[in-house]
Scaffold this active site. Structure first.
Site, PDB file in Angstrom:
ATOM      1  N   ASP A 408      12.640  -0.415   7.362  1.00 10.24           N
ATOM      2  CA  ASP A 408      11.477  -1.018   6.720  1.00 10.24           C
ATOM      3  C   ASP A 408      11.617  -1.011   5.204  1.00 10.24           C
ATOM      4  O   ASP A 408      12.216  -0.109   4.617  1.00 10.24           O
ATOM      5  CB  ASP A 408      10.227  -0.228   7.124  1.00 10.24           C
ATOM      6  CG  ASP A 408       8.953  -0.797   6.529  1.00 10.24           C
ATOM      7  OD1 ASP A 408       8.617  -1.937   6.880  1.00 10.24           O
ATOM      8  OD2 ASP A 408       8.320  -0.108   5.713  1.00 10.24           O
ATOM      9  N   GLU A 461      14.675  -5.173   6.862  1.00  6.23           N
ATOM     10  CA  GLU A 461      13.548  -6.000   6.426  1.00  6.23           C
ATOM     11  C   GLU A 461      13.726  -6.172   4.924  1.00  6.23           C
ATOM     12  O   GLU A 461      13.331  -5.315   4.137  1.00  6.23           O
ATOM     13  CB  GLU A 461      12.215  -5.328   6.730  1.00  6.23           C
ATOM     14  CG  GLU A 461      11.040  -6.247   6.417  1.00  6.23           C
ATOM     15  CD  GLU A 461       9.784  -5.523   5.950  1.00  6.23           C
ATOM     16  OE1 GLU A 461       8.726  -6.166   5.908  1.00  6.23           O
ATOM     17  OE2 GLU A 461       9.865  -4.339   5.603  1.00  6.23           O
TER      18      GLU A 461
END
Length: 732
Positions: A408, A461
Site C-alpha cells: 500500500d 499501489e
C-alpha cells in the site's frame, strides 16, 4: 556504595518501578559459603524455597522490605517458590530470575543487522520450555527505555513484578516467565527515556485481543497441517505475467454480515463456507483482502496497522486464517493481502514514541508524520525498523502461505515531498525529492521474497510515473511483480462518467492507457478507493437514466476485461451495487432479486471465465504484440475496435466498443483474418439485461483490406455495448 547501601537502593528502585537491572537484585546470588535468593512478591504473607525436583523445603525467605523477600540457600540447585497469599491460597512457581538469558548471540546479531527473517519466532512472546520448565519467553526492542516490564493478568498488571533484562548492544529486553502459556494476555510497561511510563502492545505479537481491547495474547506459531503442496508447486505458473489473473478485492468484515447481526463479523471458518464458493463460482482467480493485520480502528479498514504479525482477532485465531488460505488453495484460488509498510497510527498502546524516543518513526515531523492520514512514517533508514517490516512480509507468505502482498501507498514512500508543500519536507543527501531509504527497502523486499518465496508476487499501489516499478532489480527497477495502473483507472472512469454527448472530445481518455500499457506489468484496479468518501458506486457514476447506467457499466467492464492488464474489482461492483461502500454495513446482496443487478453479476462471471479460457485475452498482457488498434481514432462516434493476440499462430480476438446510446449498423472494420467470426460475448445480450442488438451471433469477414488489416467486415455495434468476436471459420 557499600553492599548494604546498594541493596537498599536497588530495593527502593524496585518498589518505585525504576530498577534497570533486576537480575542484579533478584534471583540467586553467590554469597559467602552459599547463596542468597531474593524475590519480589508484594502482598504475600510468606515465601519459602522448595527443590524443583522433589519439592522438599530448602530455605525460608524473610520480608526485608515491602514485598521484597530474601533468604539463604546452601547450594546452587534448581528451586521453586512456595508463596502463601492472604486467605490461605498457596502458589508454587519457578523463579523467573533464576533463568539465564533467553536470546542467543546470533539472534541479537541478525536483529541488529536488520536481517533476522524469523523475527516472529524470536521476539514477542514465545511459549518455550527451559530447563524442563514450561513458560513464555518475552523479548522486545526498546533500546532507549530506562526499564521494561512484562505485565498481564498473571501479575495484576504490576510493572514492578516482572522487570526485564536488557541485552546491551541490541537494545532488546527479555525475560522468561515460568508457567505461562498460550492465551495469556500481556503488554509491556515501558519507563521511557523521556520520563514517561506507558503500557504498550507487543510489536511482534502473533495474536491480540479483539478490538477495542488492546492487549497482546501469547500464541504459538500456527500449528496447521497444510494440504496445498500441489498449489504451491503450480503457484509460479498461475501468477506469472502470461497467466489470467482476476482479483476479487474484499473487506472481510463487511462482505457479508452474520444472519440477524448487522454489526457482527463472519470468522474465517464461516468465510470458508461462504466466500470461497462465491469467488470460485464467479471465476475470480484470486481474492485480495484489505489489511487483515490487527488494527485498532475498524474505520481505517486495516490500513492503520499496529500488529504487523497478528491476524486480526475480529476473524478468529491465526490457525483459522491458515485454514482459510489452505481452503482457498484447494479451490484453486490465490490469496493476496494488502500490507502497509509506509506508516502506522498514533494510538498510545502502539509504536509511536515507543521507548520514549522516536524509535520506529522519524523524529523530524517533516519526515515522520503523514499529514494526509495523521499517522507516523516508518524510519526505513533504521536497520532494525526495516528488518522488522521485512520479517513481517515474509511471515505472511512463509507461515500463512499467502500468494502475494499488495504493498500500500508506495507513492508516498518513494517521494519525500509526497503531499507536502515547499518547506514541509527534507531533501535526500543529494538534495533531491526521492526517498532513497524507501527505494532501498522496497528493492530488498522484492529481492528477499523472490529468493525465499518462489512464485509469490508483490504488487505496488503506485500512482506516479516512477520508472521501472515492475522492472527487474538487475535492470535498475524496483522489482515488483505488478503495479496498479492508477492512470488507466482515473482516465477511463472519468470518460465513462461523462455524458455520451461529450465523450467524443475526450476520446483519448480511453486510448491513452495503451501508450504506456507495456511499460510496466499492470493490474487494472477498480478498487475500494473508487466507491467511498462521496465518490458514489460504480453504477452511480454512470450518466443517464437507468438503462444507460447499466448499459454503460456493462460496456465498461467488457472493455476492462479485454484490455491488457490483470483485473481487480472491489466487492459489490460485480452486482452493480447502487450505493457506495459502507464498511459498517455489507454488500447489498438483496439487489440480486432485481434482474438488472443479477444480469451484471452474470456478465462479470462470464467475462472471468472467458478471460481465463482464452489465451488471447491474457497471455501477452505485457507485450505490445498482444494488442493492436483496428479503429482507435473514431472519436466522432466514440467507437473503439481492437484485436488481442495470444500465442503466435493462434487466431486473435476482436473487440468492438460503442460508447454512445445509438447503435451503429453497417459499420465496416478491418479484420485480421477472413472467414467467420463468432460473437462469443455481447454486453447488450438479453441475458445481461441488454436490448439484444448485435450480429445474430456471426460476422463474415471477406478478403477486402481495411484499417491496415487484410480483411474486413460489416458489423452492428449495439448501443453502449461491447462485443467480442472469435475467429472460427476458414480463411477466404
Amino acid at each position: 556504595m557499600e553492599g548494604g547501601d546498594r541493596l537498599e537502593y536497588a530495593a527502593g528502585a524496585l518498589l518505585e518501578g525504576r530498577l534497570t537491572d533486576p537480575f542484579a537484585l533478584l534471583g540467586p546470588h553467590a554469597q559467602d559459603d552459599g547463596y542468597v535468593v531474593r524475590t519480589f512478591q508484594p502482598g504475600a504473607e510468606s515465601v519459602s524455597l522448595i527443590a524443583r525436583s522433589g519439592g522438599e523445603d530448602i530455605g525460608t525467605l524473610e520480608e526485608i522490605s515491602d514485598g521484597l523477600f530474601a533468604g539463604r540457600m546452601k547450594e546452587d540447585k534448581p528451586y521453586s517458590l512456595r508463596i502463601l497469599w492472604p486467605g490461605g491460597a498457596v502458589q508454587e512457581v519457578e523463579d523467573a530470575y533464576s533463568f539465564g538469558p533467553v536470546l542467543g548471540d546470533l539472534d541479537l546479531y541478525l536483529f541488529g543487522e536488520g536481517r533476522h527473517w524469523d523475527l516472529a519466532r524470536v521476539l514477542g512472546a514465545q511459549p518455550r520450555t527451559i530447563e524442563g520448565v514450561a513458560g513464555v519467553a518475552f523479548a522486545v526492542w526498546a533500546p532507549n527505555a530506562r526499564r521494561v516490564s512484562v505485565i498481564g493478568d498473571f501479575n495484576n498488571w504490576d510493572g514492578r513484578r516482572h522487570p526485564m533484562r536488557l541485552r546491551h548492544g541490541a537494545g532488546i529486553w527479555e525475560l522468561f516467565v515460568p508457567r505461562l502459556g498460550q492465551g495469556t494476555r500481556y503488554k509491556y510497561e515501558i519507563a521511557g527515556a523521556d520520563g514517561s511510563t506507558t503500557q504498550r502492545a507487543d510489536p511482534v505479537a502473533r495474536a491480540t485481543e479483539a478490538p477495542p481491547a488492546t492487549a497482546s495474547v501469547v500464541a504459538a506459531p500456527p500449528d496447521y497441517r497444510w494440504t496445498d503442496e500441489d498449489w504451491l508447486a503450480e503457484r509460479a505458473s498461475r501468477q506469472r505475467p502470461n497467466a489470467a489473473i482476476s482479483i476479487y478485492e474484499v473487506h472481510a468484515a463487511s462482505w457479508v454480515r452474520p444472519e440477524g447481526n448487522v454489526e457482527g463479523t463472519l470468522d474465517w471458518n464461516a468465510l470458508i463456507d461462504r466466500l470461497i464458493p462465491y469467488v470460485a463460482d464467479m471465476g475470480f482467480t484470486h481474492v485480495e483482502f484489505l489489511p487483515i493485520m490487527e488494527h485498532p480502528f475498524g474505520g481505517s479498514w486495516g490500513y492503520q496497522t499496529l500488529s504487523q504479525f497478528a491476524p486480526s482477532a475480529r476473524f478468529g485465531k491465526p490457525e483459522d486464517f491458515a485454514r482459510f488460505v489452505d481452503a482457498c488453495h484447494r479451490a484453486g484460488i490465490g490469496v493476496i493481502l494488502d500490507w502497509v509498510p509506509a506508516h502506522f497510527p498514533t494510538d498510545p498502546h502502539g509504536l509511536a514514541h515507543f521507548d520514549g524516543t522516536h524509535l520506529y518513526e522519524h523524529a523530524d515531523p517533516r519526515e515522520g508524520f503523514h499529514p494526509d492520514w495523521n499517522t507516523m512514517i516508518y524510519n526505513l533508514g533504521r536497520t532494525e525498523v526495516a528488518g522488522f517490516l521485512l520479517a513481517s512480509a515474509l511471515w505472511w507468505i512463509e507461515t500463512f502461505h499467502v500468494d502475494g502482498l499488495r504493498v500500500d501507498a508506495v507513492a508516498s514512500m518513494l517521494y519525500r515531498d509526497y503531499s507536502r508543500k515547499a518547506g514541509e519536507w527534507v531533501p535526500n543527501i543529494h538534495g533531491g525529492r526521492e526517498n532513497l531509504e524507501s527505494v532501498d527497502f522496497l528493492k530488498r523486499l522484492n529481492a528477499i521474497i523472490a529468493e525465499r518465496c518462489p512464485g509469490a508476487v508483490t504488487i505496488a499501489e503506485e500512482s506516479t510515473a516512477w520508472p521501472g516499478v515492475s522492472a527487474p532489480l538487475k535492470s535498475g527497477g524496483l522489482g515488483f511483480s505488478y503495479k496498479w495502473n492508477m492512470g488507466w483507472m482515473h482516465d477511463t472512469l472519468q470518460y465513462v462518467e461523462r455524458d455520451p454527448l461529450y465523450r467524443k472530445w475526450h476520446h483519448s481518455e480511453m486510448t491513452f492507457g495503451l501508450v504506456y500499457a507495456f511499460s510496466e506489468k499492470f493490474v487494472l484496479p477498480l478498487s475500494h478507493d473508487e466507491v467511498v468518501h462521496g465518490k458514489g458506486s460504480l453504477i452511480g457514476k454512470m450518466p443517464g437514466d437507468r438503462w444507460r447506467k447499466f448499459a454503460t457499466l456493462r460496456a465498461y467492464y467488457t472493455f476492462m476485461w479485454t484490455h491488457p492488464g490483470k483485473k481487480l474489482l472491489f466487492m459489490g461492483g460485480e452486482i452493480a451495487q447502487d450505493s457506495e461502500w459502507n464498511h459498517d454495513a455489507e454488500v447489498a446482496w438483496h439487489l440480486l432479486s432485481i434482474p438488472e443487478h443479477a444480469a451484471v453479476q452474470r456478465l462479470v462471471r462470464d467475462l472471468n471465465r472467458l478471460y481465463a479460457s482464452e489465451p488471447a485475452l491474457h497471455a501477452r498482457d505485457t507485450e505490445p504484440a498482444g494488442f493492436q488498434w483496428i479503429v482507435g481514432a473514431d472519436a466522432e462516434r466514440s467507437v473503439f475496435v481492437y484485436a488481442r493476440y495470444g500465442e503466435t499462430g493462434t487466431p486473435p480476438m476482436v473487440v468492438l466498443v460503442n460508447m454512445t446510446p445509438e447503435p451503429c449498423t453497417d459499420y465496416r472494420i478491418g479484420m485480421p483474418l477472413a472467414g467467420q467470426w463468432r460473437e462469443i460475448l455481447n454486453s447488450d445480450a438479453a441475458i445481461y439485461g441488454g436490448g439484444n442488438i448485435g450480429n445474430a451471433g456471426l460476422v463474415e469477414a471477406r478478403a477486402a483490406p481495411a484499417h491496415g488489416q487484410p480483411a474486413s467486415a460489416s458489423v452492428v455495434l449495439p448501443p453502449l455495448a461491447a462485443v467480442i468476436l472469435q475467429h472460427e471459420g476458414p480463411n477466404r
